[in-house]
Motif scaffolding. Structure first.
Motif, PDB file in Angstrom:
ATOM      1  N   VAL A 775       0.832  -1.199   0.000  1.00 56.49           N
ATOM      2  CA  VAL A 775       0.000   0.000   0.000  1.00 56.49           C
ATOM      3  C   VAL A 775       0.868   1.251   0.000  1.00 56.49           C
ATOM      4  O   VAL A 775       0.647   2.187  -0.772  1.00 56.49           O
ATOM      5  N   GLN A 776       1.838   1.283   0.867  1.00 63.17           N
ATOM      6  CA  GLN A 776       2.729   2.452   0.938  1.00 63.17           C
ATOM      7  C   GLN A 776       3.488   2.628  -0.363  1.00 63.17           C
ATOM      8  O   GLN A 776       3.708   3.747  -0.828  1.00 63.17           O
ATOM      9  N   LYS A 777       3.902   1.546  -0.950  1.00 63.33           N
ATOM     10  CA  LYS A 777       4.669   1.626  -2.173  1.00 63.33           C
ATOM     11  C   LYS A 777       3.807   2.192  -3.300  1.00 63.33           C
ATOM     12  O   LYS A 777       4.253   3.060  -4.076  1.00 63.33           O
ATOM     13  N   LEU A 778       2.520   1.715  -3.376  1.00 64.28           N
ATOM     14  CA  LEU A 778       1.634   2.195  -4.427  1.00 64.28           C
ATOM     15  C   LEU A 778       1.293   3.667  -4.234  1.00 64.28           C
ATOM     16  O   LEU A 778       1.220   4.444  -5.194  1.00 64.28           O
ATOM     17  N   GLN A 779       1.082   4.071  -2.983  1.00 68.65           N
ATOM     18  CA  GLN A 779       0.813   5.472  -2.710  1.00 68.65           C
ATOM     19  C   GLN A 779       1.981   6.354  -3.134  1.00 68.65           C
ATOM     20  O   GLN A 779       1.784   7.405  -3.754  1.00 68.65           O
ATOM     21  N   LYS A 780       3.160   5.953  -2.831  1.00 71.52           N
ATOM     22  CA  LYS A 780       4.332   6.743  -3.201  1.00 71.52           C
ATOM     23  C   LYS A 780       4.468   6.827  -4.707  1.00 71.52           C
ATOM     24  O   LYS A 780       4.814   7.871  -5.280  1.00 71.52           O
ATOM     25  N   GLN A 781       4.185   5.741  -5.399  1.00 69.84           N
ATOM     26  CA  GLN A 781       4.305   5.752  -6.847  1.00 69.84           C
ATOM     27  C   GLN A 781       3.240   6.655  -7.470  1.00 69.84           C
ATOM     28  O   GLN A 781       3.524   7.350  -8.466  1.00 69.84           O
ATOM     29  N   SER A 782       2.019   6.637  -6.892  1.00 69.62           N
ATOM     30  CA  SER A 782       0.967   7.517  -7.401  1.00 69.62           C
ATOM     31  C   SER A 782       1.363   8.968  -7.233  1.00 69.62           C
ATOM     32  O   SER A 782       1.173   9.800  -8.145  1.00 69.62           O
ATOM     33  N   GLN A 783       1.862   9.294  -6.081  1.00 69.96           N
ATOM     34  CA  GLN A 783       2.320  10.661  -5.847  1.00 69.96           C
ATOM     35  C   GLN A 783       3.436  11.029  -6.824  1.00 69.96           C
ATOM     36  O   GLN A 783       3.476  12.140  -7.348  1.00 69.96           O
ATOM     37  N   GLN A 784       4.284  10.120  -7.067  1.00 72.75           N
ATOM     38  CA  GLN A 784       5.393  10.396  -7.960  1.00 72.75           C
ATOM     39  C   GLN A 784       4.902  10.595  -9.399  1.00 72.75           C
ATOM     40  O   GLN A 784       5.395  11.476 -10.118  1.00 72.75           O
ATOM     41  N   ILE A 785       3.888   9.813  -9.769  1.00 74.63           N
ATOM     42  CA  ILE A 785       3.322   9.951 -11.122  1.00 74.63           C
ATOM     43  C   ILE A 785       2.678  11.312 -11.293  1.00 74.63           C
ATOM     44  O   ILE A 785       2.859  11.995 -12.320  1.00 74.63           O
ATOM     45  N   ALA A 786       1.936  11.732 -10.274  1.00 76.54           N
ATOM     46  CA  ALA A 786       1.289  13.049 -10.341  1.00 76.54           C
ATOM     47  C   ALA A 786       2.326  14.156 -10.459  1.00 76.54           C
ATOM     48  O   ALA A 786       2.182  15.104 -11.248  1.00 76.54           O
ATOM     49  N   GLN A 787       3.380  14.050  -9.662  1.00 76.32           N
ATOM     50  CA  GLN A 787       4.431  15.062  -9.721  1.00 76.32           C
ATOM     51  C   GLN A 787       5.104  15.063 -11.095  1.00 76.32           C
ATOM     52  O   GLN A 787       5.418  16.126 -11.647  1.00 76.32           O
TER      53      GLN A 787
END
Length: 940
Positions: A775-787
């Motif tokens: 979950v944490q990994k997916l959240q970080k990747q989503s944030q990174q994609i948005a950025q």
């Protein structure tokens, strides 16, 4: 008084009549006559010869006619008229060609002295340089004897009335000579002789009743009366230096005199007529008293036909060299190396001395070796000749059974005769004492070799003569030792004389032999160790290396103490003192470790001492100490002692002495299964993988995590290994998996897919274990994609704006509406400078601040940074090996490729042949592309 009757008689002279020469070729006198009618006749002198002398290569005669005759070696007689009446006395000097004579020119007692220079001529005759009357006063008297000093400054004349006159000064000249009466007496003067000793000149005066001496070289002429016995005319003579220039007086007995005392006496039989000295011999012509009574004054008898005996005496060796009978001898002369006897009938007899070898052979035939030795010495025979005589004498005594006397003679041949010649004669056990005496002398003269030393020492041991043995070997100094010391030590050791061998070895610094005897024969280990402690450093070190094991086996504690001192601060232990101020020496302690092979307790004490006292000891000391401690730890059963040994081993490992020999220490710890030491060394050597594997082998999960926490920063792969290890375990390891995943997530060490694949091997690891991680990994990747999307949109807008601006610059005119200078902010005035970037400047401001005519001073710093970045990227275009390495090692290959795209590594190269406009356009596009890529971020 010498016993004359005990003197042996020999025939050491050859007698023959002198013959006239065959021709005027200068034949030598005494030549053997030829056979046949050509044989020469015997030489016959003129009649009336009354006086004669010799010297300067001639025989000189004076006769009753006043003539003086000369007989040279050629035997051609010549003469001249010296006096009108007769010649009574002659004296031929030996060092000058001067002849002094006394004779008469007229009847009566008026003798004249004439000095003749034989080298100068006066009308064919010798030159007479001086004439003066012999009698000093007016009283008539007869001249009895005459003598002249060789320096031509003294001449003495004796008279029958007992007086002696002395002419002092140059005797060849009247005005340089002074005559005075030296002696007056009541008895006729029968002999005179000058004796020179240094600067002192003595005159011997002998009469028929006494003997006196005067010192004529000084003032007042002091006199010494030597004896109250005199002699007849011509019965005195002066000896040569071999008899110390003694004055010989042949009266009833024959006495020898020094200027101040009477010397030895010789009792020769017969009435003495003539005494003469010749080359070490005393020649006496005598007549037996039983036949001819004593004359009152002249020693001749009226009976001229009586037989006279001529004896040649060797006073040094006390034998008669020759004896013969003559009839009426006139005188005896010596010249040309021979004796010549002149008889009343005018004949001349020559006595030629035999050579030394002939005389010795004559003595050998009679076994007179002692006399032969004395004769050889007096004849100054060389040492080789004397040695030959000694050898023959020794052989003679040996053949007669006189072994003691023989060995004494053989001793005198040492240095000339081969010792083996003598040694073979005395090898019989019954002659061992003779052999010992010979070998002792051979050693005293330092001519013995090692075999001689061996033989002599064996003689001592066979005789069991300890006193002689000690006297032989116990010399006071090294210079007194006349034998090979090492050979002597070997022989004494073999014979069991250990104390004597030790004495030699110690006093002559043969340390190895001393220690061999002490350790191998006597077994005195304490004394051997004490002796080593007295030696200089180099010798003490070498001997401890050689004998250390033996000493360590028997006296380990004392040997260890000596080794400690030898390897730290060695100073020889001198007897009675200890020089502690002198600098000490230090041996290499590592070289002595093998000595302790069977003595671990002493070895440990030695090693610990060295490590404490000398921290810079060789590495081998610490290696051996570590091995010894590990052995003790491994074999110890007592837990408390084992713990103590464990602490000592760890302390030694932590001392920092094994940094350079890490592998050796690690091997030692592994051999003895010393795990704490192994782990410590792994950690010191940064072998984190090995530490991890160790804990994995022992299934120590907590320690695995601990290792990753401590060293994960230095080696991130440890976490991956830890996750893979735990994933393969079937036990419930959720706690450890969560800890590992947390760290992997924080450091972004592994892709999520790889984590899931790794944990799939563990059947106990459910989805709930990694749910939070995913979950944490997916959240970080989503944030990174948005950025990243936001950044892309911004970069696209910026790119569009820049392209529009570029297009406007290319197609539309540029209107410059600036009213103020971009540097001084003052109103623009002509002339002015305008740039496409929109900045305007006064011409004087531009010229003052610009670095080049083509660059805007305001935009130049920013443009320069961009150009530097472009040049740096261009320089890194060819780093293909580095790119490949980073691509393989990186977990995110896309980020690496994007980074190199941003540097322009994959851009098309611009050729120099391209037109300038094309190059400028391509450069701008490439710069724009790089700017866009530089603002992008790597995806995960």
């Amino acid at each position: 008084m010498a016993a004359y009757l005990q003197w042996r008689r020999f025939v050491f002279f050859d007698k023959e009549l002198v013959k006239e020469p065959l021709s005027n070729d200068g034949a030598a006198p005494g030549a053997t006559p030829a056979s046949g009618s050509a044989a020469s006749k015997f030489l016959c002198l003129p009649p009336g010869i009354t006086v004669c002398d010799s010297g300067r290569g001639s025989l000189v005669f004076g006769d009753m006619e006043g003539q003086i005759w000369f007989l040279p070696r050629s035997l051609l007689l010549t003469g001249f008229q010296a006096y009108k009446l007769r010649v009574t006395h002659l004296y031929q000097l030996k060092q000058h060609n001067i002849l002094a004579s006394v004779g008469e020119d007229e009847e009566g007692i008026n003798p004249l002295v004439k000095i003749w220079n034989l080298e100068k001529r006066d009308g064919g005759n010798p030159l007479c340089t001086r004439i003066f009357p012999a009698i000093p006063g007016t009283e008539p008297t007869v001249v009895s004897c005459l003598t002249v000093h060789e320096n031509l400054n003294f001449m003495a004349i004796g008279f029958t009335d007992g007086s002696v006159t002395l002419n002092k000064g140059d005797i060849t000249r009247d005005r340089h000579s002074k005559t005075q009466i030296l002696h007056k007496g009541n008895y006729p003067v029968t002999g005179l002789a000058f004796r020179q000793a240094g600067k002192t000149t003595h005159l011997f005066v002998v009469t028929t009743e006494n003997v006196q001496s005067y010192i004529v070289s000084g003032k007042d002429y002091p006199r010494v009366e030597l004896d109250t016995h005199g002699c007849g005319l011509r019965c005195s003579a002066l000896s040569d230096p071999s008899q110390d220039l003694q004055f010989i007086v042949a009266g009833d007995e024959c006495y020898l005199y020094q200027p101040d005392e009477r010397g030895p006496c010789f009792a020769f039989e017969g009435h003495k007529l003539i005494a003469h000295w010749f080359r070490g011999y005393l020649i006496i012509v005598s007549r037996d008293r039983k036949v001819s009574p004593k004359s009152e004054f002249t020693s001749r008898d009226s009976q001229s036909s009586d037989k006279q005996i001529l004896n040649i005496y060797d006073l040094c060796n006390k034998f008669i060299a020759y004896s013969t009978v003559f009839e009426d001898v006139v005188d005896v002369l010596a010249e040309w190396g021979s004796l010549y006897e002149l008889t009343r009938d005018g004949r001349v007899h020559a006595l030629q001395e035999k050579d030394t070898q002939t005389k010795l052979e004559m003595l050998f035939k009679k076994n007179l070796f002692e006399m032969a030795i004395n004769l050889a010495k007096s004849q100054h025979l060389d040492s080789d000749g004397l040695a030959q005589i000694f050898m023959q004498y020794g052989d003679h005594l040996y053949s007669k059974g006189n072994h003691d006397g023989a060995v004494q003679q053989y001793i005198r041949t040492i240095g000339k005769l081969e010792p083996s010649y003598v040694i073979r004669k005395f090898l019989d056990a019954q002659r061992i004492h003779n052999l010992t005496a010979y070998l002792q002398t051979l050693h005293r003269q330092s001519l013995a070799n090692a075999d001689h030393t061996t033989l002599l020492l064996n003689c001592y041991t066979k005789l069991k003569d300890s006193s002689k043995l000690e006297e032989f070997i116990k010399k006071k100094s090294e210079s007194e030792v006349h034998f090979d010391v090492e050979t002597a030590i070997k022989v004494l050791r073999q014979a069991g004389y250990y104390s004597h061998a030790l004495y030699l070895a110690e006093n002559h610094a043969h340390h190895e032999w001393y220690l061999k005897i002490q350790l191998e024969d006597i077994k005195n280990y304490q004394e051997a160790l004490r002796y080593i402690g007295k030696l200089p450093f180099e010798q003490a070190e070498s001997n401890m290396k050689r004998y250390g094991k033996i000493l360590m086996h028997h006296i380990p504690e004392q040997t260890t103490q000596l080794l400690k001192g030898l390897c730290t601060d060695y100073r020889p232990s001198l007897e009675g003192r200890s020089d502690r101020e002198a600098p000490g020496c230090r041996a290499n302690s590592e070289e002595f470790i093998p000595i302790f092979a069977n003595n671990p307790r002493e070895l440990k004490a030695f090693l610990e001492h060295m490590s404490e006292v000398q921290p810079d000891s060789p590495q081998g000391i610490y290696d051996t100490l570590l091995e010894l401690r590990l052995q003790n730890w491994a074999h110890e059963k007592d837990p408390q002692v084992k713990e103590k040994l464990h602490a000592e081993a760890i302390s030694l490992l932590k001392s920092g002495r094994f940094c350079d020999v890490f592998d050796k220490a690690l091997v030692l710890c592994q051999m003895h299964d010393f795990q704490d030491g192994v782990l410590y060394l792994y950690e010191q050597g940064k072998l984190f993988q090995q530490i991890m594997h160790y804990h994995m082998q022992h299934e120590q999960y907590r320690q695995v995590i601990s290792v990753c926490e401590r060293h994960g920063e230095q080696d991130p792969s440890l976490w991956e290994q830890a996750l893979s290890y735990i994933a393969r375990k079937e036990e419930d390891c959720k706690e450890y998996v969560a800890a590992v995943l947390k760290h992997i997530e924080n450091k972004n060490l592994m892709p999520p897919l790889l984590v899931v694949q790794t944990l799939a091997h563990n059947s106990t690891a459910t989805l709930s274990v990694i749910r939070d991680y995913l979950v944490q990994k997916l959240q970080k990747q989503s944030q990174q994609i948005a950025q990243d999307e936001l950044r892309v949109r911004r970069f696209r807008e910026e790119t569009t704006r820049i392209r529009q601006e570029i297009q406007e610059l290319k197609a539309s005119p540029k209107i410059f509406q600036k009213t103020k200078c971009s540097i001084c902010n003052s109103a623009l005035e002509l002339p002015s400078v305008h740039f496409l970037c929109g900045h305007s400047f006064h011409q004087h401001c531009f010229e003052s601040y610009s670095e080049s005519d083509a660059d805007c001073p305001t935009c130049l710093p920013e443009n320069r940074k961009v150009m530097d970045m472009i040049r740096a990227q261009e320089q890194k275009r060819d780093l293909h090996d580095q790119f490949q390495h980073q691509l393989k090692c990186s977990n995110d290959s896309f980020s690496v490729i994007a980074d190199y795209l941003g540097r322009g590594v994959f851009n098309k190269l611009t050729l120099l042949t391209d037109p300038p406009t094309a190059r400028l356009t391509s450069s701008l596009e490439a710069g724009l592309q790089r700017d866009l890529l530089m603002h992008s971020r790597r995806g995960t």
